[in-house]
Design an enzyme around this catalytic site. Structure first.
Site, PDB file in Angstrom:
ATOM      1  N   ARG A 104     -14.253  -4.046  -4.284  1.00 54.59           N
ATOM      2  CA  ARG A 104     -14.107  -4.030  -5.869  1.00 54.59           C
ATOM      3  C   ARG A 104     -14.146  -5.247  -6.750  1.00 54.59           C
ATOM      4  O   ARG A 104     -15.123  -5.115  -7.444  1.00 54.59           O
ATOM      5  CB  ARG A 104     -12.836  -3.378  -6.048  1.00 54.59           C
ATOM      6  CG  ARG A 104     -13.226  -1.549  -6.575  1.00 54.59           C
ATOM      7  CD  ARG A 104     -12.661  -0.903  -6.732  1.00 54.59           C
ATOM      8  NE  ARG A 104     -12.719   0.550  -6.698  1.00 54.59           N
ATOM      9  CZ  ARG A 104     -11.506   1.294  -6.664  1.00 54.59           C
ATOM     10  NH1 ARG A 104     -10.988   1.457  -7.065  1.00 54.59           N
ATOM     11  NH2 ARG A 104     -12.497   2.599  -6.659  1.00 54.59           N
ATOM     12  N   SER A 151       0.436  -1.183  -0.444  1.00 51.28           N
ATOM     13  CA  SER A 151       0.065   0.226  -0.352  1.00 51.28           C
ATOM     14  C   SER A 151       0.565   1.306  -0.144  1.00 51.28           C
ATOM     15  O   SER A 151       1.628   1.454   0.724  1.00 51.28           O
ATOM     16  CB  SER A 151      -1.011   0.440   1.362  1.00 51.28           C
ATOM     17  OG  SER A 151      -1.603   1.645   1.288  1.00 51.28           O
ATOM     18  N   ASP A 170      -6.009   0.305  -9.331  1.00 50.24           N
ATOM     19  CA  ASP A 170      -7.142   0.790  -9.815  1.00 50.24           C
ATOM     20  C   ASP A 170      -8.232   0.458 -10.950  1.00 50.24           C
ATOM     21  O   ASP A 170      -8.934   0.847 -10.757  1.00 50.24           O
ATOM     22  CB  ASP A 170      -7.124   2.059  -9.307  1.00 50.24           C
ATOM     23  CG  ASP A 170      -6.920   2.723  -7.812  1.00 50.24           C
ATOM     24  OD1 ASP A 170      -7.063   1.976  -6.826  1.00 50.24           O
ATOM     25  OD2 ASP A 170      -5.305   4.369  -7.423  1.00 50.24           O
TER      26      ASP A 170
HETATM   27  C1  S3P Z   1      -2.905   5.421  -3.639  1.00 50.04           C
HETATM   28  C2  S3P Z   1      -2.777   4.392  -3.275  1.00 50.04           C
HETATM   29  C3  S3P Z   1      -3.488   3.218  -3.461  1.00 50.04           C
HETATM   30  C4  S3P Z   1      -4.261   3.670  -5.167  1.00 50.04           C
HETATM   31  C5  S3P Z   1      -5.101   5.073  -4.478  1.00 50.04           C
HETATM   32  C6  S3P Z   1      -4.262   6.121  -4.300  1.00 50.04           C
HETATM   33  C7  S3P Z   1      -2.144   6.384  -3.399  1.00 50.04           C
HETATM   34  O1  S3P Z   1      -3.764   2.580  -2.192  1.00 50.04           O
HETATM   35  O2  S3P Z   1      -5.843   2.150  -3.905  1.00 50.04           O
HETATM   36  O3  S3P Z   1      -6.473   5.091  -5.008  1.00 50.04           O
HETATM   37  O4  S3P Z   1      -2.334   7.965  -3.577  1.00 50.04           O
HETATM   38  O5  S3P Z   1      -0.849   6.445  -3.011  1.00 50.04           O
HETATM   39  P1  S3P Z   1      -3.387   1.388  -1.544  1.00 50.04           P
HETATM   40  O6  S3P Z   1      -2.102   1.999  -0.585  1.00 50.04           O
HETATM   41  O7  S3P Z   1      -4.401   1.486  -0.111  1.00 50.04           O
HETATM   42  O8  S3P Z   1      -3.237   0.410  -2.702  1.00 50.04           O
END
Ligand code: S3P
Length: 432
Positions: free
Chosen positions: A342, A159, A311
């Site tokens: 999702r 993440s 995403d």
């Molecule tokens: C993001 C990280 C992702 C992604 C989100 C944007 C970011 O989430 O799904 O739309 O800008 O760091 P996760 O870190 O929970 O995977």
């Protein structure tokens, strides 16, 4: 009847991840940050309001043009709860940015955000010394004034939000903060921290990454020209691939290997995609992508590619529905923790239009109906999830009977120009 072909050229909308970070880093920095091409979506505007409530001077000077007068790391105590609406990125990154500032703050969000897990961020921040209280691991959450020390941490889930929250907290912590990622996630925080003058060390080892910074550090303001969002661009790209006779070109799309897993996957499926290099923006390469209607074939998508296209699975599943053969997508446990579940939401939107789909605990299998083979007629239940809404609409475009969605309002959280951009490509989508 499937929609008529899409054609034309679009400037990709500003990247959501870079837009949030530009506002947050600008607010922490010393001096004035000028941002151009900011994505003016609801999620990003909520982050702008939060940074203003924390003491930054945030001002819109034109379309997509913003200035942020930074606080030199001395944030103010907000006099009301910080409301992040639908945005996991906004709330999780700001939790990290505020954690060691010594202020108290309350974090709230909409129904979807209030159901999403926050311990993935508050656990490591608490281990650094932050005093967060959550509502059983969810919002609302409260931070009491805290003093932080560095941490050595390997996030249990891939993440970028978790990594970023820890790194931002590390700026105000005493000592070294180190984050290990077995599988690299989007690296915009690292890139932008360096551009804002942070002393940060990033080491890559195959798919792994280790990031170190020593606090306390104050950032220096820097100008940010936001590149285009590969995740939002995916909708027009897939719409063109699955709608016969189409050809669309998107310019200024960020070309970062931690974000472009969909392009790689679509190519493996036989997509007619041409990619040409564009200018660098905010330390990122950009590209011009041309997509032509194509006969796609099903493939197995490597699980380790998931962070580079996390995403994009709903819209990839739509592409897979129009492919010949089966597409197997493993490694998707994280999809269940997004704006909605999702994984189930994507399966449901395809099934509603007659597509044969199976879900596993962390996988999705789509049995493609081939070009022109998707019946359509389904109604997407969006559960406040913008990407399910846009995916449902794209599926409707190329299916025999069209398709509808239960709500489109939340598309503005990430892509307020979606309907105008589709209209610019010759497709009028109307809320049913
Ligand atoms: C993001 C990280 C992702 C992604 C989100 C944007 C970011 O989430 O799904 O739309 O800008 O760091 P996760 O870190 O929970 O995977």
């Amino acid at each position: 009847m499937p929609a008529k072909a899409l054609s034309g050229r679009l400037k990709a909308p500003g990247d959501k991840s870079v837009s949030h970070r530009a506002l947050i880093l600008g607010a922490l920095a010393h001096g004035e940050t000028r941002i151009t091409g900011l994505l003016e979506s609801e999620d990003v505007l909520n982050t702008a309001k939060a940074m203003a409530a924390l003491g930054a001077g945030v001002e819109r000077t034109g379309a997509g043009a913003w200035t942020v007068l930074g606080t030199s790391g001395r944030l103010a105590t907000p006099d009301a709860p910080l409301d992040f609406g639908n945005s996991g990125t906004g709330v999780r990154l700001v939790m990290g940015a505020v954690a060691g500032s010594g202020v108290a703050a309350e974090f709230v969000g909409d129904e979807s955000l209030s159901s999403r897990p926050m311990r993935r961020v508050t656990d490591p921040l608490d281990a650094m010394g932050a005093l967060f209280e959550t509502s059983d691991g969810r919002l609302p959450a409260r931070l009491s004034p805290s003093k932080l020390h560095g941490i050595d941490y390997t996030p249990p889930v891939a993440s970028a939000q978790v990594k970023s929250a820890i790194l931002l907290a590390g700026l105000s912590a005493d000592g070294e903060t180190c984050v290990h990622e077995p599988q690299i996630t989007r690296d915009h925080t690292e890139t932008m921290l360096a551009a804002f003058g942070a002393s940060i060390d990033v080491r890559r080892d195959g798919p792994a990454s280790t990031i170190r910074l020593t606090g306390p550090q104050t950032l220096t303001a820097c100008n940010v020209d936001v590149p285009g969002d590969p995740s939002s661009s995916a909708f027009a790209i897939v719409a063109a691939l699955v709608t016969p006779g189409s050809e669309v070109t998107l310019t200024g799309v960020m070309d970062n290997p931690a974000r472009t897993g969909l392009i790689e996957t679509l190519r493996e499926m036989g997509a007619g995609l041409t990619v040409e290099p564009g200018p660098d923006m905010a330390g990122e390469r950009t590209m011009t992508v041309t997509a032509r209607a194509s006969t796609l074939r099903g493939i197995e998508v490597p699980a380790e590619r998931a962070p580079a296209m996390i995403d994009e699975y709903p819209i990839l599943a739509v592409a897979a529905a129009f492919a010949e053969g089966t597409t197997f997508m493993p490694g998707l446990a994280e999809l269940r923790a997004k704006e909605s579940d999702r994984l189930e939401g994507t399966a449901a939107l395809l099934r509603a239009s007659g597509v044969d789909v199976e879900t596993g605990e962390d996988s999705l299998t789509v049995h493609g109906a081939g070009p022109g083979g998707v019946k359509g007629g389904g109604r997407t239940i969006t559960h406040h999830d913008h990407r399910l809404a846009m995916s449902g609409l794209v599926l409707g475009l190329a299916s025999r009977e069209g398709a509808s969605v239960d709500d489109v309002a939340m598309i503005a959280t990430s892509y307020p120009d979606f309907f105008a951009h589709m209209a610019g490509l010759g497709v009028q989508l109307e809320p049913a």
